[in-house]
Design an enzyme around this catalytic site. Structure first.
Site, PDB file in Angstrom:
ATOM      1  N   LYS A   1       0.821  -1.399  -0.010  1.00 15.84           N
ATOM      2  CA  LYS A   1      -0.061   0.097  -0.004  1.00 15.84           C
ATOM      3  C   LYS A   1       0.722   1.084   0.085  1.00 15.84           C
ATOM      4  O   LYS A   1       1.902   1.054   0.338  1.00 15.84           O
ATOM      5  CB  LYS A   1      -0.897  -0.118   1.297  1.00 15.84           C
ATOM      6  CG  LYS A   1      -0.058   0.126   2.544  1.00 15.84           C
ATOM      7  CD  LYS A   1      -1.017  -0.378   3.813  1.00 15.84           C
ATOM      8  CE  LYS A   1      -0.386  -0.177   5.198  1.00 15.84           C
ATOM      9  NZ  LYS A   1      -1.185  -0.753   6.194  1.00 15.84           N
TER      10      LYS A   1
ATOM     11  N   ARG B   1     -10.773  -0.415  14.742  1.00 17.68           N
ATOM     12  CA  ARG B   1     -10.793   0.164  13.512  1.00 17.68           C
ATOM     13  C   ARG B   1     -12.077  -0.346  12.755  1.00 17.68           C
ATOM     14  O   ARG B   1     -12.926  -0.685  13.184  1.00 17.68           O
ATOM     15  CB  ARG B   1      -9.420   0.066  12.945  1.00 17.68           C
ATOM     16  CG  ARG B   1      -8.940   1.032  11.723  1.00 17.68           C
ATOM     17  CD  ARG B   1      -7.801   1.274  11.515  1.00 17.68           C
ATOM     18  NE  ARG B   1      -7.126   0.003  10.820  1.00 17.68           N
ATOM     19  CZ  ARG B   1      -5.965  -0.038  10.480  1.00 17.68           C
ATOM     20  NH1 ARG B   1      -4.923   0.851  10.599  1.00 17.68           N
ATOM     21  NH2 ARG B   1      -5.463  -1.287  10.197  1.00 17.68           N
TER      22      ARG B   1
ATOM     23  N   HIS C   1      -5.889  -7.331  13.179  1.00 21.55           N
ATOM     24  CA  HIS C   1      -4.810  -6.465  12.959  1.00 21.55           C
ATOM     25  C   HIS C   1      -4.163  -5.989  14.229  1.00 21.55           C
ATOM     26  O   HIS C   1      -4.980  -5.854  15.380  1.00 21.55           O
ATOM     27  CB  HIS C   1      -5.260  -5.247  12.201  1.00 21.55           C
ATOM     28  CG  HIS C   1      -3.995  -4.315  11.850  1.00 21.55           C
ATOM     29  ND1 HIS C   1      -2.888  -4.919  11.308  1.00 21.55           N
ATOM     30  CD2 HIS C   1      -3.723  -3.162  12.091  1.00 21.55           C
ATOM     31  CE1 HIS C   1      -1.942  -3.911  11.022  1.00 21.55           C
ATOM     32  NE2 HIS C   1      -2.269  -2.941  11.485  1.00 21.55           N
TER      33      HIS C   1
ATOM     34  N   ARG D   1       1.569 -10.806   7.369  1.00 20.71           N
ATOM     35  CA  ARG D   1       1.413  -9.728   6.402  1.00 20.71           C
ATOM     36  C   ARG D   1       2.419  -8.629   6.617  1.00 20.71           C
ATOM     37  O   ARG D   1       1.976  -7.500   7.063  1.00 20.71           O
ATOM     38  CB  ARG D   1       0.002  -9.047   6.658  1.00 20.71           C
ATOM     39  CG  ARG D   1      -1.170 -10.020   6.215  1.00 20.71           C
ATOM     40  CD  ARG D   1      -2.448  -9.194   6.344  1.00 20.71           C
ATOM     41  NE  ARG D   1      -2.711  -8.283   7.676  1.00 20.71           N
ATOM     42  CZ  ARG D   1      -3.240  -8.606   8.942  1.00 20.71           C
ATOM     43  NH1 ARG D   1      -3.693  -9.866   9.011  1.00 20.71           N
ATOM     44  NH2 ARG D   1      -3.219  -7.974   9.702  1.00 20.71           N
TER      45      ARG D   1
ATOM     46  N   TYR E   1      15.515  30.566   5.844  1.00 20.95           N
ATOM     47  CA  TYR E   1      14.194  31.498   6.310  1.00 20.95           C
ATOM     48  C   TYR E   1      14.172  31.473   7.783  1.00 20.95           C
ATOM     49  O   TYR E   1      14.695  30.488   8.538  1.00 20.95           O
ATOM     50  CB  TYR E   1      12.948  30.520   6.101  1.00 20.95           C
ATOM     51  CG  TYR E   1      12.758  30.478   4.501  1.00 20.95           C
ATOM     52  CD1 TYR E   1      12.636  31.779   3.765  1.00 20.95           C
ATOM     53  CD2 TYR E   1      12.610  29.298   3.786  1.00 20.95           C
ATOM     54  CE1 TYR E   1      12.136  31.955   2.529  1.00 20.95           C
ATOM     55  CE2 TYR E   1      12.216  29.401   2.307  1.00 20.95           C
ATOM     56  CZ  TYR E   1      12.054  30.519   1.801  1.00 20.95           C
ATOM     57  OH  TYR E   1      11.685  30.656   0.438  1.00 20.95           O
TER      58      TYR E   1
ATOM     59  N   CYS F   1      14.028  24.252   3.240  1.00 15.35           N
ATOM     60  CA  CYS F   1      13.195  24.496   2.352  1.00 15.35           C
ATOM     61  C   CYS F   1      12.463  23.893   1.384  1.00 15.35           C
ATOM     62  O   CYS F   1      12.505  22.781   1.700  1.00 15.35           O
ATOM     63  CB  CYS F   1      13.940  25.728   1.204  1.00 15.35           C
ATOM     64  SG  CYS F   1      15.155  26.863   2.189  1.00 15.35           S
TER      65      CYS F   1
ATOM     66  N   ASP G   1      12.594  23.411  -1.714  1.00 16.13           N
ATOM     67  CA  ASP G   1      13.408  22.681  -2.773  1.00 16.13           C
ATOM     68  C   ASP G   1      14.793  22.373  -2.465  1.00 16.13           C
ATOM     69  O   ASP G   1      15.442  21.999  -3.384  1.00 16.13           O
ATOM     70  CB  ASP G   1      13.222  23.476  -4.077  1.00 16.13           C
ATOM     71  CG  ASP G   1      11.512  23.830  -4.235  1.00 16.13           C
ATOM     72  OD1 ASP G   1      10.877  23.140  -4.417  1.00 16.13           O
ATOM     73  OD2 ASP G   1      11.579  25.151  -4.188  1.00 16.13           O
TER      74      ASP G   1
HETATM   75  C1  LIG Z   1      -0.454  -1.890   6.941  1.00 15.95           C
HETATM   76  C2  LIG Z   1      -1.031  -3.198   7.540  1.00 15.95           C
HETATM   77  C3  LIG Z   1       0.045  -4.236   7.519  1.00 15.95           C
HETATM   78  C4  LIG Z   1       1.415  -3.841   7.553  1.00 15.95           C
HETATM   79  O1  LIG Z   1       1.748  -3.333   8.459  1.00 15.95           O
HETATM   80  P1  LIG Z   1       3.233  -3.109   8.861  1.00 15.95           P
HETATM   81  O2  LIG Z   1       3.535  -2.655  10.219  1.00 15.95           O
HETATM   82  O3  LIG Z   1       3.943  -2.195   7.883  1.00 15.95           O
HETATM   83  O4  LIG Z   1       4.128  -4.377   8.796  1.00 15.95           O
HETATM   84  C5  LIG Z   1      -0.768  -5.264   7.724  1.00 15.95           C
HETATM   85  N1  LIG Z   1      -1.881  -5.540   7.805  1.00 15.95           N
HETATM   86  C6  LIG Z   1      -2.869  -4.400   7.919  1.00 15.95           C
HETATM   87  C7  LIG Z   1      -4.426  -4.668   7.836  1.00 15.95           C
HETATM   88  C8  LIG Z   1      -2.329  -3.129   7.360  1.00 15.95           C
HETATM   89  O5  LIG Z   1      -3.117  -2.177   7.478  1.00 15.95           O
END
Ligand SMILES: *Cc1c(COP(=O)(O)O)cnc(C)c1O
Length: 397
Positions: free
Chosen positions: A58, A156, A185, A241, A285, A332, A334
């Site tokens: 992602k 969530r 998660h 994951r 700046y 800055c 750039d």
């Molecule tokens: C982003 C995400 C992950 C990966 O998380 P990391 O901490 O980058 O390993 C796994 N599962 C879900 C549902 C996520 O949203």
């Protein structure tokens, strides 16, 4: 159609080169993505956990470039990919990525047809959403691949573990949904000492017990993000994951490099200007930093307009000739300035902002700490203005 060829890359490659103007490509500031390390991180993780890996790509593959990263992971045998939004999944399909892809985010009813059309796996997080998926699948006459999302403490998306029975029962009975997985998660797995993870695992196991009660086959159970992969073997279950760890970066300051993953990204630029700043004169700046004595200051052509954190003003460091030098004054949009003291640097000399140079290194974790951000924000913040170069991999022609 030309048969796919495989070749070893002799030099840095930019797959989208033909779409960019030569000027954009010549930019001396660039992100270098080491595909060899990406593949070796994947294989190190898989060897340790002993189950299939859903690589999370992602947010532009955590800033590494969605399509080149996903293509390479597919080439080196990843089992599944995970993205946040349906648009990201569609971009993968349009790029010819064929491995299973799960969209992790919550769904809106009208999007369901797109999931089915592009063969993307759907996160089903409530009974209502299941009904929406079923209705669309039936109308299209095509079955939808789904993963059930259980909330074990993140609060969530996902049905609470203590009330997930009806959703699991309905999913098992569904004619139009193919149940590919069940997942949750972890909220605190970046900290190996947090008691939260054990609690979440227990709640997840209780949710999965519904399948035994129903006499239904157990779908693929997955729970471990990078923190789970690094610190909690009990959470590995049937698939993991990992996101950030796959890119060789640790998820939190308490995290341990229990698997020898190595950083995949470098961020480099070049000196564009040299001057001597006289004692007493301020830089950049707001005149927030003042030279105490005559000193040599060089300018680097990258700034917060590229996503380089402005919070590194007078706090961050870079490498020139293998030597650490401080950023002075505000970053800055750039460009920013570096105090090299009595050292020498010439126009076009390499400046390493993230990565290695002559045995010295600046990690994403260090940049995050100096900028008061998480390593996730540092990676994901680096935007499309910086060209990506891909090295070290077997690239598909
Ligand atoms: C982003 C995400 C992950 C990966 O998380 P990391 O901490 O980058 O390993 C796994 N599962 C879900 C549902 C996520 O949203």
């Amino acid at each position: 159609m030309v048969a796919p060829r495989f070749f070893r890359c002799a030099h840095a490659m930019q797959p989208s080169e033909s779409m960019m103007s030569p000027a954009a490509n010549d930019r001396p500031t660039r992100i270098v993505v080491d595909l060899g390390r990406l593949a070796s991180n994947l294989h190190l993780i898989r060897a340790r956990v002993g189950v299939p890996v859903m690589a999370i790509v992602k947010a532009n593959a955590y800033g590494h470039g969605l399509v080149p990263v996903a293509r390479h992971l597919q080439t080196v045998g990843v089992e599944r990919l995970g993205v946040a939004f349906v648009e990201e999944g569609i971009a993968l399909r349009r790029a010819g990525v064929t491995v299973p892809v799960l969209v992790l985010g919550g769904i809106f009813g009208p999007q369901v047809a797109q999931f089915i059309e592009h063969d993307l796996e759907i996160t089903v997080s409530s009974l209502d959403k299941l009904r929406q998926v079923e209705a669309t699948a039936q109308a299209m006459g095509r079955r939808a691949a789904i993963h059930l999302k259980i909330d074990t403490g993140m609060e969530r998306i996902g049905v609470h573990s203590y009330s997930c029975g009806p959703l699991i029962e309905a999913a098992c009975a569904s004619r139009w949904c193919v149940l590919k997985g069940i997942y949750s998660h972890l909220a605190c797995a970046d900290d190996p000492d947090s008691p939260m993870t054990a609690r979440q695992l227990e709640r997840f196991q209780e949710a999965c017990a519904h399948f035994e009660r129903l006499g239904a086959p157990m779908p693929t159970r997955h729970l471990a993000n990078s923190g789970g992969v690094l610190h909690f073997p009990d959470t590995w279950l049937d698939m993991v994951r990992p996101g950030i760890a796959l890119y060789g970066v640790l998820p939190g300051s308490a995290s341990k490099r229990s698997i020898a993953v190595e950083p995949v990204m470098s961020l480099v630029s070049k000196v564009v200007y040299f001057k001597v700043v006289k004692a007493g004169n301020p830089v950049s700046y707001g005149a927030t930093w003042t030279a105490e004595h005559d000193t040599r200051v060089v300018t680097v052509p990258i700034g917060y307009g590229d996503g380089y954190p402005r919070a590194l003003s007078s706090r961050g460091e870079v490498l020139i000739h293998g030597q650490r030098h401080p950023i002075v004054g505000r970053v800055c949009m750039d460009q920013f300035m570096i105090d090299i003291g009595r050292h020498s640097a010439w126009n076009e000399d390499e400046v390493v902002l993230i990565g290695e140079q002559r045995g010295e290194a600046i990690s994403v974790e260090t940049v995050a700490e100096q900028g008061g951000e998480s390593p996730y924000e540092v990676l994901v913040g680096l935007n499309e203005r910086i060209p990506r170069r891909y090295v070290g991999g077997l690239l598909r022609d």
